[in-house]
Design a protein around this motif. Structure first.
Motif, PDB file in Angstrom:
ATOM      1  N   VAL A 221      -6.062   3.825  -6.656  1.00 17.26           N
ATOM      2  CA  VAL A 221      -6.827   3.103  -7.163  1.00 17.26           C
ATOM      3  C   VAL A 221      -6.780   2.138  -5.471  1.00 17.26           C
ATOM      4  N   SER A 222      -7.437   1.214  -5.952  1.00 14.02           N
ATOM      5  CA  SER A 222      -8.620   0.206  -4.748  1.00 14.02           C
ATOM      6  C   SER A 222      -7.333  -1.174  -4.692  1.00 14.02           C
ATOM      7  N   PHE A 223      -6.973  -0.057  -3.170  1.00 16.93           N
ATOM      8  CA  PHE A 223      -5.389  -0.822  -2.194  1.00 16.93           C
ATOM      9  C   PHE A 223      -5.903  -1.412  -0.588  1.00 16.93           C
TER      10      PHE A 223
ATOM     11  N   ILE B 133      -3.779  -9.764  -0.609  1.00 16.52           N
ATOM     12  CA  ILE B 133      -3.177  -8.954  -1.211  1.00 16.52           C
ATOM     13  C   ILE B 133      -3.473 -10.571  -2.160  1.00 16.52           C
ATOM     14  N   ARG B 134      -4.542 -10.873  -2.624  1.00 22.54           N
ATOM     15  CA  ARG B 134      -5.159 -10.778  -3.548  1.00 22.54           C
ATOM     16  C   ARG B 134      -4.433  -9.968  -4.999  1.00 22.54           C
ATOM     17  N   ILE B 135      -4.243  -8.920  -4.514  1.00 23.58           N
ATOM     18  CA  ILE B 135      -3.635  -7.330  -5.300  1.00 23.58           C
ATOM     19  C   ILE B 135      -2.508  -7.298  -5.375  1.00 23.58           C
TER      20      ILE B 135
ATOM     21  N   VAL C 260      -6.032   4.110  -2.000  1.00 15.64           N
ATOM     22  CA  VAL C 260      -7.480   4.244  -1.565  1.00 15.64           C
ATOM     23  C   VAL C 260      -7.923   2.846  -0.818  1.00 15.64           C
ATOM     24  N   ASN C 261      -8.502   2.899   0.552  1.00 19.62           N
ATOM     25  CA  ASN C 261      -9.063   1.763   0.767  1.00 19.62           C
ATOM     26  C   ASN C 261     -10.405   1.419   0.416  1.00 19.62           C
TER      27      ASN C 261
ATOM     28  N   ASN D 287       5.012  -7.247   4.206  1.00 21.84           N
ATOM     29  CA  ASN D 287       5.565  -5.617   4.561  1.00 21.84           C
ATOM     30  C   ASN D 287       4.535  -5.205   4.910  1.00 21.84           C
ATOM     31  N   TYR D 288       3.799  -4.859   3.329  1.00 21.56           N
ATOM     32  CA  TYR D 288       2.951  -3.758   3.009  1.00 21.56           C
ATOM     33  C   TYR D 288       1.655  -4.014   3.019  1.00 21.56           C
TER      34      TYR D 288
END
Length: 399
Positions: A60-62, A67-69, A91-92, A308-309
Motif C-alpha cells: 500500500v502507498s504510504f 498525513i492525508r493517509i 511503499v513510498n 510520530n509516523y
C-alpha cells in the motif's frame, strides 16, 4: 463552518516543510485491461470479533510525510490490519510511478490512496483501475487578501459569481479548488464561453503559478485578487501573507472527492478477501479517529501516532486532523466521483487523457463490493455499534 475556519486562519501555526496534499498529476501509458470477476469467500470471526485466517499481504502507498493517509496510518499503528489477518507492506510511492506499479502484473504496489486526477488520467490512458474506497474529501480554499474577502462573498451563494468572474484570479495549474469553483460557476449561470475567456492567460484575467507559495505571495502583493489553494496551505500562509478565506471548496460542493483508494481490477479479483480485510481495518481506524472528536484522550493518541509516523510537528498534525483542514471519508462515494469527473472534465483537466469523459461511464471503474462486504461484516459483528450502522447508511446513500 466558515467562521470557524476564518478563526483558524488567524491562529494556525503549521509546519512549512513537507506539506502533502492529494498527490500529483502525470500522463501514463496504455496497457490492456484484464477481465475481472471478484469472487467472495465465507469469512468466520473469532470470539473477539476479529477475522479468522491469513489474508496475505497488500503493498500500500504510504508516501513519506503524507498525513492525508492518516486513517491508514492509524490502522497500521493500532494493529487493526494485523488483527484482521492482513499484512500491510508500506511503499513510498505516489503519482505516475505508483499507478504504473499497480498496473503492471508484477508491480510493487497493490493500492494507491492519494490524488484522484492522476487516477482519472491513467484510466483515460488505458489503465484498468478501479476505485475501492475513499481517503479524504474536500480540502480546497478560495482566498483573498485580508480585509478583501467580503467583496467576493454572497450571503446566499457563498461566493459572488459576478465578483469572482470579473476578478484577477491566480492558481497552480490543476488546482482542485478551482475545478470545484469552476463547476459551481457553470451551475449558477456562468457560461462555458465566459469561463473559457477567463482561463485564457492572454486575457489577463487569470495567472498560473509554479507552486502554492507563489499564489499566496501574488495575493499579498495585489497581483491577483482571488487565489485558489489547498486548504492546508491557506491556513499555513494566512498570517505570513495576509490572507483570509472567501469560502472553502466544500462550501460549493459538499464532500467532493479529492483522494480515492485505487487498485487494478486483476489485483482486486486475485486478492479479494485481502481487500475486504483491508477495508474492515480502515473502517475500524476511522471509528477511532472520529472518536477523537469528542474524547480528548483518543484525540491525543491519534495526534501522537500520526505525528510520530509522519515526522510532522504535533501542532500541525492536530490542526490538520481536527481543525477543519480536511475531512476523512473511507466510503468509495460513487455519486461524488461522478460529480467530480464531470467538474474535472469541464475544466479541461482530462482533455488529453485518451477518452471522452463527457460520455465515458466512470462507474465501470468503481467497485464498491469489498467495502460493502467490510461494513456489512462489521455491522453483523457488532449490531449495537451506532457508528458502523451510520457508515453503512452513508454507504448506501453515496453508492
Amino acid at each position: 463552518m466558515k467562521k470557524k475556519l476564518l478563526g483558524l486562519l488567524l491562529t494556525a501555526t503549521l509546519a512549512v516543510t513537507g506539506l502533502a496534499g492529494c498527490g500529483q498529476t502525470g500522463t501514463v501509458a496504455t496497457q490492456d485491461s484484464d477481465e475481472v470477476s471478484a469472487q467472495t469467500a465465507d469469512e468466520g470471526t473469532s470470539d473477539t470479533g476479529e477475522q479468522d485466517g491469513d489474508h496475505g499481504t497488500l503493498a500500500v502507498s504510504f508516501p513519506t510525510g503524507n498525513i492525508r493517509i492518516a486513517i491508514n496510518i492509524l490502522a497500521l499503528e493500532k494493529g487493526y490490519f494485523e488483527e484482521e489477518g492482513l499484512t500491510i507492506e508500506p511503499v513510498n510511492l505516489m503519482g505516475t510511478d505508483a499507478l504504473t506499479a499497480i498496473n503492471e502484473e508484477n508491480g510493487a504496489l497493490d493500492i494507491l490512496n492519494t490524488g484522484f486526477v492522476p487516477d482519472l488520467q491513467a484510466i483515460g490512458s488505458g489503465y484498468d483501475l478501479v476505485v475501492v474506497g475513499g481517503t479524504a474529501v474536500e480540502g480546497g480554499a478560495i482566498i483573498a487578501k485580508k480585509g478583501n474577502a467580503s467583496a467576493f462573498q454572497d450571503a446566499e451563494n457563498v461566493i459572488d459569481t459576478e465578483a469572482i468572474t470579473t476578478a484577477k484570479l491566480g492558481l497552480k495549474r490543476n488546482e482542485a479548488s478551482w475545478v470545484i469553483t469552476r463547476q459551481y460557476l457553470l451551475d449558477n449561470g456562468v457560461t462555458a464561453d465566459t469561463l473559457g475567456a477567463i482561463e485564457n492567460e492572454e486575457s489577463g484575467n487569470i495567472s498560473y503559478y509554479a507552486d502554492e507559495t507563489a499564489v499566496a505571495q501574488a495575493v499579498q502583493k495585489g497581483e491577483i485578487e482571488v487565489g485558489f489553494l489547498p486548504l492546508e496551505y491557506a491556513l499555513l500562509y494566512a498570517d505570513a501573507y495576509d490572507l483570509e478565506l472567501i469560502a472553502t471548496a466544500g462550501d460549493l460542493q459538499e464532500n467532493y472527492v479529492c483522494c480515492r483508494e485505487v487498485t487494478s481490477k486483476s489485483r482486486l479479483a486475485s486478492k479479494y478477501d485481502a481487500f475486504v480485510a483491508y477495508e474492515i481495518a480502515r473502517i475500524r481506524a476511522f471509528e477511532y479517529y472520529k472518536a477523537g472528536e469528542t474524547d480528548a484522550d483518543i484525540k491525543a493518541d491519534v495526534v501522537n501516532i500520526v505525528t510520530n509516523y509522519s515526522g510532522k510537528e504535533a501542532d500541525y498534525v492536530e490542526t490538520y486532523l481536527y481543525g477543519g483542514v480536511t475531512k476523512y471519508a473511507v466510503d468509495p462515494n460513487t455519486s461524488g466521483i461522478v460529480k467530480y469527473v464531470e467538474a474535472a472534465n469541464n475544466s479541461g483537466l482530462l482533455s488529453g487523457s485518451g477518452v471522452d469523459f463527457a460520455t465515458y461511464d466512470i462507474k465501470q471503474n468503481i467497485d464498491t463490493s469489498a467495502f460493502e462486504k467490510a461494513i456489512t461484516s462489521l455491522v453483523e459483528r457488532e449490531p449495537d455499534n451506532a457508528f458502523y450502522a451510520e457508515v453503512l447508511e452513508q454507504y448506501h446513500s453515496d453508492n
